[in-house]
Design an enzyme around this catalytic site. Structure first.
Site, PDB file in Angstrom:
ATOM      1  N   LYS A  56       0.628  -0.896  -0.079  1.00 40.72           N
ATOM      2  CA  LYS A  56       0.155  -0.289  -0.379  1.00 40.72           C
ATOM      3  C   LYS A  56       0.484   1.223   0.562  1.00 40.72           C
ATOM      4  O   LYS A  56       0.388   1.909  -0.098  1.00 40.72           O
ATOM      5  CB  LYS A  56      -0.829   0.041   1.353  1.00 40.72           C
TER       6      LYS A  56
ATOM      7  N   SER B  81      -7.554   1.183   9.441  1.00 40.64           N
ATOM      8  CA  SER B  81      -7.185   0.470  10.565  1.00 40.64           C
ATOM      9  C   SER B  81      -5.949  -0.394  10.496  1.00 40.64           C
ATOM     10  O   SER B  81      -5.198  -0.604  11.641  1.00 40.64           O
ATOM     11  CB  SER B  81      -8.213  -0.760  11.554  1.00 40.64           C
TER      12      SER B  81
END
Length: 307
Positions: free
Chosen positions: A46, A71
Site C-alpha cells: 500500500k 485501521s
C-alpha cells in the site's frame, strides 16, 4: 495511458525482491515467483498507491494535506508517504484498532483521529476532517491513482519475468488486483490475473458472479486485511480483466502462511498467504506453468500468531 508516470514513485519506495524456492515449486507443481511486498517500506504494497496518489496532487492540494480512514496498512502507508513528501496526514482510525497499529501510524507522523468502529462512522469522521482542514481524501482502494500505484508491484514483476502465465493476488478492497490486472494487460503476454479470497469474506467472488458489488455478512477471517469490499472504480476494472477468484478455507490460509515462514524464512501476514493458498488448493490447474504470487505485506502481531 496507465503507468506512464509510475516511475516517479521509485525514489520513495523499495523495488522489492522476487524469491523462488525449489521445494515450493515441487509442492505446487509450478514455477512460482514470489513478489515480496512484505519487504516494502512500512511492510506492505500500500506504500505504492499512497505515494503515487500524493505525488499526483497539486501543490495547493498538498499544502492542505491528505486524509484517509483505515485501521491498518493504508493508515501506515499514507502516514509514511505523506511524511516522505512533506505533507500533513490525518488518519481516521476506529477506536478498536490495535494499539500497535496506532503506534505505527504515530511513528510515521500521521495525526490520528479516532472514530467508532463501523465503516459509516469512519467515513463520516473522515468527511468531517476533510471539511475542517481542506485535506484531500484518499480512499484505500477505490481511487484511480491508488490503483495504478498498487499495480506497480506487478509492473516490476513483469519487467523481471515477462513470460509469466499467471499472477495471483489476494483480494480485499480490490485496489491491488485491479492495478495488477491493468499492469498484466499492458506488460504481460497472455498473463491471466487471478484473485485469492477467503470463503469467510468472499464478496469479490460473489460480485463477479452477480455483476454487482456484494457485501459480507460476517468478517470472520484470520486475513484481517481482506475484510473490506470492492469499490465503484475498481469493480469495473476487475469485471473486465479478472476471470476468476479462487476461495480458500481458514485452515488453508494458515497452512500456506506456515509453509512460507518455514521454507522461505520470511514473515508474511495471513492476507498475503491467501494468494499462495489459492495456488496450492488448485495446483492441478497450474502444473508446469510460470506463476507470480504477490505477497501483499508482512505486518503481523507476533502475539497473535495462528500457529
Amino acid at each position: 495511458m496507465y503507468f506512464d508516470t509510475i516511475k516517479k514513485i521509485n525514489p520513495y519506495i523499495h523495488r522489492t525482491p522476487v524469491l523462488k524456492s525449489r521445494l515450493l515449486n515441487e509442492i505446487s507443481g509450478a514455477d512460482v515467483y514470489f513478489k515480496c511486498e512484505n519487504f516494502q517500506r512500512m511492510g506492505a504494497f500500500k506504500m505504492r498507491g499512497a505515494t503515487y496518489a500524493i505525488l499526483n496532487l497539486t501543490k495547493a492540494e498538498r499544502e492542505k494535506g491528505v486524509v484517509t480512514h483505515s485501521s491498518g496498512n493504508f493508515a501506515q502507508a499514507v502516514s509514511l508517504a505523506a511524511k516522505s513528501l512533506g505533507v500533513k496526514a490525518y488518519i481516521v482510525m476506529p477506536s478498536s484498532a490495535p494499539q500497535v497499529k496506532k503506534d505505527a501510524v504515530k511513528g510515521y507522523g500521521g495525526k490520528i483521529i479516532e472514530s467508532l468502529p463501523t465503516l459509516k462512522d469512519r467515513e463520516a469522521t473522515a468527511l468531517k476532517v476533510q471539511k475542517e482542514t481542506g485535506a484531500v481524501f484518499l480512499h484505500p482502494s477505490d481511487n484511480m491513482d491508488v490503483i495504478i500505484g498498487q499495480g506497480s508491484a506487478a509492473v516490476e514483476l513483469l519487467e523481471d519475468y515477462p513470460d509469466l502465465n499467471y499472477i495471483i493476488t489476494p483480494v480485499g478492497g480490490g485496489g491491488l488486483i485491479a492495478g495488477t490486472a491493468l499492469a498484466a494487460k499492458k506488460y504481460g503476454t497472455n498473463c491471466e490475473v487471478i484473485g485469492g479470497e477467503p470463503f469467510e469474506v468472499d464478496d469479490a467472488y460473489r460480485s463477479l458472479l452477480s455483476g454487482r458489488i456484494e457485501k459480507n455478512e460476517t468478517t470472520n477471517t484470520i486475513a484481517d486485511g481482506l475484510k473490506t469490499q470492492l469499490g465503484v472504480i475498481n469493480f469495473p476494472i476487475i469485471q473486465q480483466n479478472v476471470k476468476r477468484i479462487l476461495r480458500v478455507e481458514e485452515i488453508e490460509i494458515i497452512a500456506a502462511m506456515k509453509l512460507v515462514w518455514e521454507r522461505l524464512k520470511i514473515i508474511i501476514e495471513p492476507s498475503s498467504a491467501v494468494a499462495f493458498a489459492a495456488l496450492l488448493k488448485h495446483k492441478e490447474e497450474f502444473q508446469n506453468t510460470k506463476i507470480g504470487v504477490i505477497f501483499s505485506g508482512g505486518n503481523v502481531d507476533l502475539n497473535k500468531l495462528p500457529f
